[in-house]
Design an enzyme around this catalytic site. Sequence first.
Site, PDB file in Angstrom:
ATOM      1  N   LEU A 112       0.872  -1.178   0.000  1.00  0.00           N
ATOM      2  CA  LEU A 112       0.000   0.000   0.000  1.00  0.00           C
ATOM      3  C   LEU A 112       0.904   1.221   0.000  1.00  0.00           C
ATOM      4  CD1 LEU A 112      -2.791  -0.849   2.639  1.00  0.00           C
ATOM      5  CD2 LEU A 112      -3.045  -0.766   0.160  1.00  0.00           C
ATOM      6  N   ASP A 113       0.477   2.282  -0.692  1.00  0.00           N
ATOM      7  CA  ASP A 113       1.254   3.520  -0.675  1.00  0.00           C
ATOM      8  C   ASP A 113       1.394   4.033   0.751  1.00  0.00           C
ATOM      9  OD1 ASP A 113       1.445   3.373  -3.393  1.00  0.00           O
ATOM     10  OD2 ASP A 113      -0.095   4.884  -3.793  1.00  0.00           O
ATOM     11  N   ARG A 114       2.461   4.750   0.989  1.00  0.00           N
ATOM     12  CA  ARG A 114       2.731   5.271   2.332  1.00  0.00           C
ATOM     13  C   ARG A 114       1.559   6.089   2.878  1.00  0.00           C
ATOM     14  NH1 ARG A 114       8.288   8.270   4.192  1.00  0.00           N
ATOM     15  NH2 ARG A 114       7.641   8.885   6.277  1.00  0.00           N
TER      16      ARG A 114
END
Length: 464
Positions: free
Chosen positions: A225-227
């Site tokens: 997942l993106d930060r």
Amino acid sequence: MPEISHLRRVIHFRSVLYDFFRHSTRSHSAAHVLRSHYATLTPHPLEDRNNENEKGKWFTLPPYTPSINGSSLGKAIAATIPDKPATETTALKWILRCCPELPRNLVQKLFRLRQVRRESSNLGDQADNNRAAKDLMHLGDRIFLPNTVQALPAESERQHHHYNEEEVNFVRSLELYKDEAIIVINKPPGLPVQGGVGIKISLDELAECCLSYDYSEPPRLVHRLDRDSSGILVMGRTQTSTTVLHSIFREKTFAASNDDIGNQRRILQRKYWALVMGTPRRQKGLISVPLGKVVVDNGKSDRITVVENGNNTTSQHAVTQYRVIESSHGFTWLELSPITGRKHQLRVHCAEVLGTPIVGDYKYGWQTHREWKRFSSPDLEQNSHEKTPCEKILPFGIDLKSGSISEKNPRLHLHCKQMVLPDVSQALNGLQISSDYNVADLKTIELDAPLPNYMQRSWELLRS
């Protein structure tokens, strides 16, 4: 009878091996635990010789028992191959499975130097044999390694961060689901999934220290997942379950296409919630366009964009289903279901295809955010004059409260809210009982992750 005696020993060693993999803790290395079990039980055939110099130079790994090929099992679950999961294992893989603290390149070097020996269960084979790393193991085969590898630092002796009770409890409070094969957490926004340059705290490291429990190996990431996004993150609790899930995600995202849309029983389903600026022309639809990477800022950074030439070798086709959940005050809540799994796929599809960038996405919606005006309502103005008690600061500097549409700089409103997964634990247990287990009969696991506080705040404001 020698055959019965040998069978009893194999059953006994298999039981000991299971106890080792299931219950050994990080305070002992794998090699140390194995030595304690086998030092008095399985004398090396070399020790039967009269040459005293050979004694004590080797330690014994457990007798080989067939294991499940995680990649093949994942493909079988994803229904991309009709074959049954293979159970073949090479000598190299068996050593790495028994001694996970040994570096792979070291084990390969031992093979090259002919320092790995194997006692075959087949009567026709020699008892003492140097074998190649890719040779297949047979039931009851034993491998012997030189005692010199014992001098290597164990996993527990390597440098690890230590977290206090509050930090450990916080990480464990993120858990949504746990069984023998997987752990699922609700990833908070702002926390990187993996470590890297300039990253002090990451979820993979936190999971290793806080979510291993009584397992001898740490949870491993299955997807990313993106930060700045949040929501459901799946990790495998063993090397086998991680490999199975990797295979499923790879087959069902990387190789996915428009043909997968009509499959009512998709083995892997993901649904994100996103708050976007504006409203799509249609209430629901399918986005199917190629994406590619372009370099910007004179080579200082890059971004993903829709490419016109879909035949470009560097482009990847990306498919997303979407539907409108609710629209209000110029904002729209979307449910996004990615069929493929490309980098920044949902963010680019919303910004460039639908023309409705996600709130807080300054990378792909920076032009729209230049004219951003914080959302205000009578209820908001009234609440702003009320004193709010100081909220407890969460560990690792995580902030789940600030960032709603009522603020000057809102955070990314993208959350993996729902996911459906095959029950990998059921598959692994079924195959241990019978090699004829039908993975087509697997149950599914349905997961749901609550919105982070700031997204929930935005939801309430737009409905007020």
